[in-house]
Design a protein around this motif. Structure first.
Motif, PDB file in Angstrom:
ATOM      1  N   TRP A 111       0.860  -1.197   0.000  1.00 12.99           N
ATOM      2  CA  TRP A 111       0.000   0.000   0.000  1.00 12.99           C
ATOM      3  C   TRP A 111       0.882   1.228   0.000  1.00 12.99           C
ATOM      4  O   TRP A 111       1.955   1.236   0.595  1.00 12.99           O
ATOM      5  N   GLN A 112       0.452   2.273  -0.693  1.00 16.82           N
ATOM      6  CA  GLN A 112       1.184   3.528  -0.626  1.00 16.82           C
ATOM      7  C   GLN A 112       0.242   4.699  -0.819  1.00 16.82           C
ATOM      8  O   GLN A 112      -0.853   4.563  -1.385  1.00 16.82           O
ATOM      9  N   HIS A 113       0.689   5.847  -0.336  1.00 18.85           N
ATOM     10  CA  HIS A 113      -0.147   7.048  -0.367  1.00 18.85           C
ATOM     11  C   HIS A 113       0.760   8.276  -0.409  1.00 18.85           C
ATOM     12  O   HIS A 113       1.818   8.296   0.223  1.00 18.85           O
ATOM     13  N   GLU A 115       0.335  12.715  -0.464  1.00 21.19           N
ATOM     14  CA  GLU A 115      -0.573  13.860  -0.452  1.00 21.19           C
ATOM     15  C   GLU A 115       0.214  15.154  -0.276  1.00 21.19           C
ATOM     16  O   GLU A 115       1.281  15.170   0.350  1.00 21.19           O
ATOM     17  N   LEU A 133      -0.625   8.593   8.911  1.00 27.47           N
ATOM     18  CA  LEU A 133      -0.470   7.817   7.682  1.00 27.47           C
ATOM     19  C   LEU A 133       0.423   6.590   7.904  1.00 27.47           C
ATOM     20  O   LEU A 133       0.185   5.527   7.322  1.00 27.47           O
TER      21      LEU A 133
END
Length: 414
Positions: A111-113, A115, A133
């Motif tokens: 998973w990665q994010h 912003e 996060l």
């Protein structure tokens, strides 16, 4: 790393730790592989290898993956590192963004994010969001159904000078942060988890060396050109840190004594000439004299400029975009030529935001380096784009944890 592992003496436990590390590294490099092949490769006797493998299997780091028949004798049972041994969380706090990923023990992203943090100048707000996060990444990584429950480590990359013994961010000029006890903020949120805090360029260089474009190279120079310019050297698989741990601040080399004021307080630092802001400045200056399709693309809003937008205009033949990229490429080449002369690497990797323009920048950089650097060092060094782009520091955080486990598997609890 903020935590110092205990000093070890030359006793039986140290020999065992060295042998475990030897086995883990050979499995990482050559798996799937049999116990017999490991014994031959490491020089350890078969009974020692079997004992160590059994221990690693019991702790979940190694798994058996089937039989291999060579046509003569009994088939050999093959071994590999277990991708589900646990998960690693890696994060980066940049000047205008937060990025987080979670990877398994095969360095596969779960998973990665990412912003933006525009307008969030408050340090507490940014760190609180980053921690939130990281906690989400940990929750995503934990999967009892496949046996992946252990958080093996946490790494955070920052655009500044990090004191390794305490994990304190001493100075990040482009963030405006100073003397931030980052590890002290993280450890209560992630108890009993090894925590690593480092300069983002150091981690990016390590990530490319361990998993990416720099595999197989020995002396690697990494240049991260974003809001600021970070840099790092990896020698023999290890980050070169210098006496006080702050080697690689290449962005603050003085290139033009009369140049723009840098966030560090000096004038004409390299990073004032080779950042996206410098690229956009060249475009604005040129647009006062000639038209550019970038005006139509942005509706005349100079704040809407991005590096991909400039690349799009350059690809379409816009002369203003092409010349601005060429100027930044020349300035990058001037600095890299000096670094080549000083450090003599066998690979230079360009990373950071400007690497998105690599098709336009690299030919100019190479030409400038060929003009300015000693020909012997130029012949020895490839100049390429990093494999991981904007994710390089994140993959470096994974590499930092991974490297520690391979070196000291007996110290990591699952």
């Amino acid at each position: 790393m903020y935590q110092r592992l205990p000093d070890r003496t030359g006793d039986q436990s140290l020999v065992r730790e060295i042998n475990l590390s030897l086995i883990m590294n050979r499995l990482w490099e050559h798996s799937p592989i049999s116990r017999a092949a490991l014994a031959e490769m490491t020089g350890l006797n078969k009974s020692t290898v079997s004992s160590l493998i059994n221990e690693l299997i019991e702790h979940g780091f190694v798994r058996e993956v089937g039989l291999l028949s060579h046509g003569i004798g009994r088939p050999s049972r093959q071994l590999e590192l277990n991708p589900e041994a646990g998960f690693i969380v890696s994060a980066e706090v940049g000047v205008d963004f937060i990025a987080v990923l979670c990877a398994n023990f095969a360095a596969e992203v779960i998973w990665q994010h990412r912003e933006p943090t525009h307008g969030q100048a408050d340090r507490q707000t940014i760190m609180s969001r980053a921690i939130s996060l990281m906690q989400e990444a940990a929750a995503r990584g934990r999967d009892p159904a496949v046996g992946r429950t252990a958080m093996l480590g946490l790494a955070l990359g920052l655009p500044g000078m990090v004191e390794q013994t305490t994990g304190t961010l001493l100075l990040a000029p482009n963030l405006g942060w100073e003397d931030v006890p980052v590890c002290d903020l993280l450890t209560p949120e992630f108890p009993d988890v090894p925590v690593f805090v480092d300069n983002e360029a150091n981690l990016a260089a390590l990530g490319e060396s361990f998993f990416g474009a720099a595999q197989g190279y020995h002396e690697i120079l990494y240049v991260s050109a974003g809001v600021g310019v970070g840099g790092a050297m990896v020698s023999g698989g290890q980050i070169f840190r210098g006496t006080t741990g702050f080697a690689g601040e290449f962005g603050h080399m003085t290139i033009d004594p009369n140049g723009p004021v840098c966030g560090c307080g000096n004038r004409g630092c390299w990073e004032t000439l080779v950042s996206p802001a410098a690229l956009f400045r060249h475009i604005r200056d040129a647009a006062a004299q000639q038209s550019t399709r970038l005006e139509q693309m942005t509706g005349g809003n100079w704040d809407a400029f991005t590096v991909p937008l400039v690349v799009e205009a350059a690809d379409a033949g816009d002369p203003v975009a092409l010349e601005a990229l060429a100027q930044v490429g020349r300035d990058l080449g001037i600095g890299i030529a000096s670094l080549l002369n000083a450090l003599n690497p066998d690979l230079v990797l360009l990373g950071g935001t400007l690497s998105q323009a690599h098709a336009h920048l690299l030919p100019v950089i190479r030409a400038e380096v060929a003009r300015r650097a000693l020909r012997w060092v130029v012949r020895a060094a490839a100049i390429e784009r990093g494999q991981y782009g904007l994710n390089a520091s994140l993959m470096g955080g994974v590499a930092r944890v991974y490297q520690t486990i391979l070196a000291q598997p007996g110290t990591i609890s699952r």
